[in-house]
Write a protein that holds these residues in place. Structure first.
Motif, PDB file in Angstrom:
ATOM      1  N   PRO A  34       0.831  -1.208   0.000  1.00  0.00           N
ATOM      2  CA  PRO A  34       0.000   0.000   0.000  1.00  0.00           C
ATOM      3  C   PRO A  34       0.865   1.257   0.000  1.00  0.00           C
ATOM      4  CG  PRO A  34      -0.099  -1.089   2.133  1.00  0.00           C
ATOM      5  CD  PRO A  34       0.706  -1.979   1.236  1.00  0.00           C
ATOM      6  N   ILE A  35       0.498   2.219  -0.860  1.00  0.00           N
ATOM      7  CA  ILE A  35       1.262   3.472  -0.923  1.00  0.00           C
ATOM      8  C   ILE A  35       0.400   4.703  -0.668  1.00  0.00           C
ATOM      9  CG2 ILE A  35       3.042   2.556  -2.456  1.00  0.00           C
ATOM     10  CD1 ILE A  35       1.588   4.055  -4.759  1.00  0.00           C
ATOM     11  N   ALA A  36      -0.908   4.569  -0.814  1.00  0.00           N
ATOM     12  CA  ALA A  36      -1.779   5.729  -0.605  1.00  0.00           C
ATOM     13  C   ALA A  36      -3.190   5.259  -0.277  1.00  0.00           C
ATOM     14  CB  ALA A  36      -1.799   6.610  -1.843  1.00  0.00           C
ATOM     15  N   GLU A  37      -3.919   6.170   0.341  1.00  0.00           N
ATOM     16  CA  GLU A  37      -5.315   5.909   0.681  1.00  0.00           C
ATOM     17  C   GLU A  37      -6.144   7.079   0.152  1.00  0.00           C
ATOM     18  OE1 GLU A  37      -7.742   4.549   4.610  1.00  0.00           O
ATOM     19  OE2 GLU A  37      -6.275   6.144   4.871  1.00  0.00           O
ATOM     20  N   ILE A  38      -7.196   6.777  -0.555  1.00  0.00           N
ATOM     21  CA  ILE A  38      -8.117   7.807  -1.035  1.00  0.00           C
ATOM     22  C   ILE A  38      -9.452   7.542  -0.362  1.00  0.00           C
ATOM     23  CG2 ILE A  38      -9.267   8.843  -3.021  1.00  0.00           C
ATOM     24  CD1 ILE A  38      -7.023   7.779  -4.773  1.00  0.00           C
ATOM     25  N   LYS A  39      -9.930   8.564   0.363  1.00  0.00           N
ATOM     26  CA  LYS A  39     -11.204   8.389   1.052  1.00  0.00           C
ATOM     27  C   LYS A  39     -12.029   9.661   0.917  1.00  0.00           C
ATOM     28  CE  LYS A  39      -9.105   9.444   5.492  1.00  0.00           C
ATOM     29  NZ  LYS A  39      -8.882   8.954   6.839  1.00  0.00           N
ATOM     30  N   PRO A  40     -13.332   9.555   1.101  1.00  0.00           N
ATOM     31  CA  PRO A  40     -14.182  10.735   0.982  1.00  0.00           C
ATOM     32  C   PRO A  40     -13.819  11.773   2.032  1.00  0.00           C
ATOM     33  CG  PRO A  40     -15.503   8.730   1.230  1.00  0.00           C
ATOM     34  CD  PRO A  40     -14.084   8.357   1.445  1.00  0.00           C
ATOM     35  N   THR A  41     -13.979  13.027   1.666  1.00  0.00           N
ATOM     36  CA  THR A  41     -13.749  14.093   2.636  1.00  0.00           C
ATOM     37  C   THR A  41     -14.972  14.219   3.531  1.00  0.00           C
ATOM     38  OG1 THR A  41     -14.625  15.756   1.132  1.00  0.00           O
ATOM     39  CG2 THR A  41     -12.249  15.415   1.121  1.00  0.00           C
ATOM     40  N   LEU A  42     -14.745  14.767   4.709  1.00  0.00           N
ATOM     41  CA  LEU A  42     -15.858  14.995   5.618  1.00  0.00           C
ATOM     42  C   LEU A  42     -16.702  16.138   5.076  1.00  0.00           C
ATOM     43  CD1 LEU A  42     -13.956  14.843   9.018  1.00  0.00           C
ATOM     44  CD2 LEU A  42     -15.345  13.053   7.970  1.00  0.00           C
ATOM     45  N   LYS A  43     -17.967  15.943   5.070  1.00  0.00           N
ATOM     46  CA  LYS A  43     -18.864  16.977   4.585  1.00  0.00           C
ATOM     47  C   LYS A  43     -19.090  17.990   5.704  1.00  0.00           C
ATOM     48  CE  LYS A  43     -21.259  14.150   1.208  1.00  0.00           C
ATOM     49  NZ  LYS A  43     -20.223  14.100   0.296  1.00  0.00           N
ATOM     50  N   THR A  44     -18.880  19.254   5.395  1.00  0.00           N
ATOM     51  CA  THR A  44     -19.096  20.308   6.379  1.00  0.00           C
ATOM     52  C   THR A  44     -20.443  20.955   6.113  1.00  0.00           C
ATOM     53  OG1 THR A  44     -17.923  21.879   4.993  1.00  0.00           O
ATOM     54  CG2 THR A  44     -16.652  20.789   6.692  1.00  0.00           C
ATOM     55  N   PRO A  45     -21.172  21.238   7.155  1.00  0.00           N
ATOM     56  CA  PRO A  45     -22.474  21.869   6.940  1.00  0.00           C
ATOM     57  C   PRO A  45     -22.296  23.261   6.343  1.00  0.00           C
ATOM     58  CG  PRO A  45     -21.936  21.812   9.274  1.00  0.00           C
ATOM     59  CD  PRO A  45     -20.871  21.046   8.555  1.00  0.00           C
ATOM     60  N   ASN A  46     -23.206  23.636   5.475  1.00  0.00           N
ATOM     61  CA  ASN A  46     -23.151  24.927   4.815  1.00  0.00           C
ATOM     62  C   ASN A  46     -23.902  25.954   5.666  1.00  0.00           C
ATOM     63  OD1 ASN A  46     -22.741  26.958   3.035  1.00  0.00           O
ATOM     64  ND2 ASN A  46     -24.138  26.193   1.467  1.00  0.00           N
ATOM     65  N   ILE A  47     -23.235  26.381   6.731  1.00  0.00           N
ATOM     66  CA  ILE A  47     -23.840  27.355   7.637  1.00  0.00           C
ATOM     67  C   ILE A  47     -23.176  28.699   7.371  1.00  0.00           C
ATOM     68  CG2 ILE A  47     -24.188  28.007  10.043  1.00  0.00           C
ATOM     69  CD1 ILE A  47     -23.949  25.006  10.731  1.00  0.00           C
ATOM     70  N   SER A  48     -23.964  29.667   6.973  1.00  0.00           N
ATOM     71  CA  SER A  48     -23.381  30.978   6.737  1.00  0.00           C
ATOM     72  C   SER A  48     -23.253  31.730   8.056  1.00  0.00           C
ATOM     73  CB  SER A  48     -24.230  31.771   5.745  1.00  0.00           C
ATOM     74  OG  SER A  48     -25.532  31.930   6.236  1.00  0.00           O
ATOM     75  N   ARG A  49     -22.169  32.484   8.144  1.00  0.00           N
ATOM     76  CA  ARG A  49     -21.943  33.269   9.352  1.00  0.00           C
ATOM     77  C   ARG A  49     -22.829  34.506   9.317  1.00  0.00           C
ATOM     78  NH1 ARG A  49     -15.670  33.647  10.509  1.00  0.00           N
ATOM     79  NH2 ARG A  49     -16.585  35.021  12.043  1.00  0.00           N
ATOM     80  N   PRO A  50     -23.357  34.885  10.452  1.00  0.00           N
ATOM     81  CA  PRO A  50     -24.236  36.055  10.473  1.00  0.00           C
ATOM     82  C   PRO A  50     -23.459  37.341  10.201  1.00  0.00           C
ATOM     83  CG  PRO A  50     -23.865  35.243  12.696  1.00  0.00           C
ATOM     84  CD  PRO A  50     -23.225  34.264  11.758  1.00  0.00           C
ATOM     85  N   PHE A  51     -24.092  38.264   9.498  1.00  0.00           N
ATOM     86  CA  PHE A  51     -23.499  39.564   9.214  1.00  0.00           C
ATOM     87  C   PHE A  51     -23.361  40.340  10.516  1.00  0.00           C
ATOM     88  CE2 PHE A  51     -23.792  44.030   7.952  1.00  0.00           C
ATOM     89  CZ  PHE A  51     -22.746  44.088   7.054  1.00  0.00           C
ATOM     90  N   GLY A  52     -22.216  40.992  10.698  1.00  0.00           N
ATOM     91  CA  GLY A  52     -22.007  41.779  11.903  1.00  0.00           C
ATOM     92  C   GLY A  52     -21.679  40.948  13.128  1.00  0.00           C
TER      93      GLY A  52
END
Length: 79
Positions: A34-52
């Motif tokens: 074995p020389i490498a591992e390819i795995k799915p990335t962790l999905k991050t929630p699409n939370i927008s930061r509040p303005f201000g």
């Protein structure tokens, strides 16, 4: 986990990437090792930061856009 050779992944990279997108982890092998591992990335929630978000926590000085003094520029340049 699926073990695949370098030659196999070269022949059908898109197909293997689709499998990874579907959640599968791939181990790439060369010469039986074995020389490498390819795995799915962790999905991050699409939370927008509040303005201000930091309103009132700091004040931008009036001279923020003014050129820096010569002594500070000299220090950045290592003079």
């Amino acid at each position: 986990m699926t073990w695949i050779s370098v030659d196999e992944i070269k022949r059908d990279l898109l197909g293997y990437l689709q499998r990874v997108e579907a959640g599968e982890t791939l181990i790439i092998i060369r010469g039986g090792k074995p020389i490498a591992e390819i795995k799915p990335t962790l999905k991050t929630p699409n939370i927008s930061r509040p303005f201000g978000l930091c309103t009132g926590e700091f004040i931008v000085p009036d001279d923020f856009d003014e050129p820096l003094p010569e002594n500070i520029i000299s220090e950045f340049q290592g003079k």
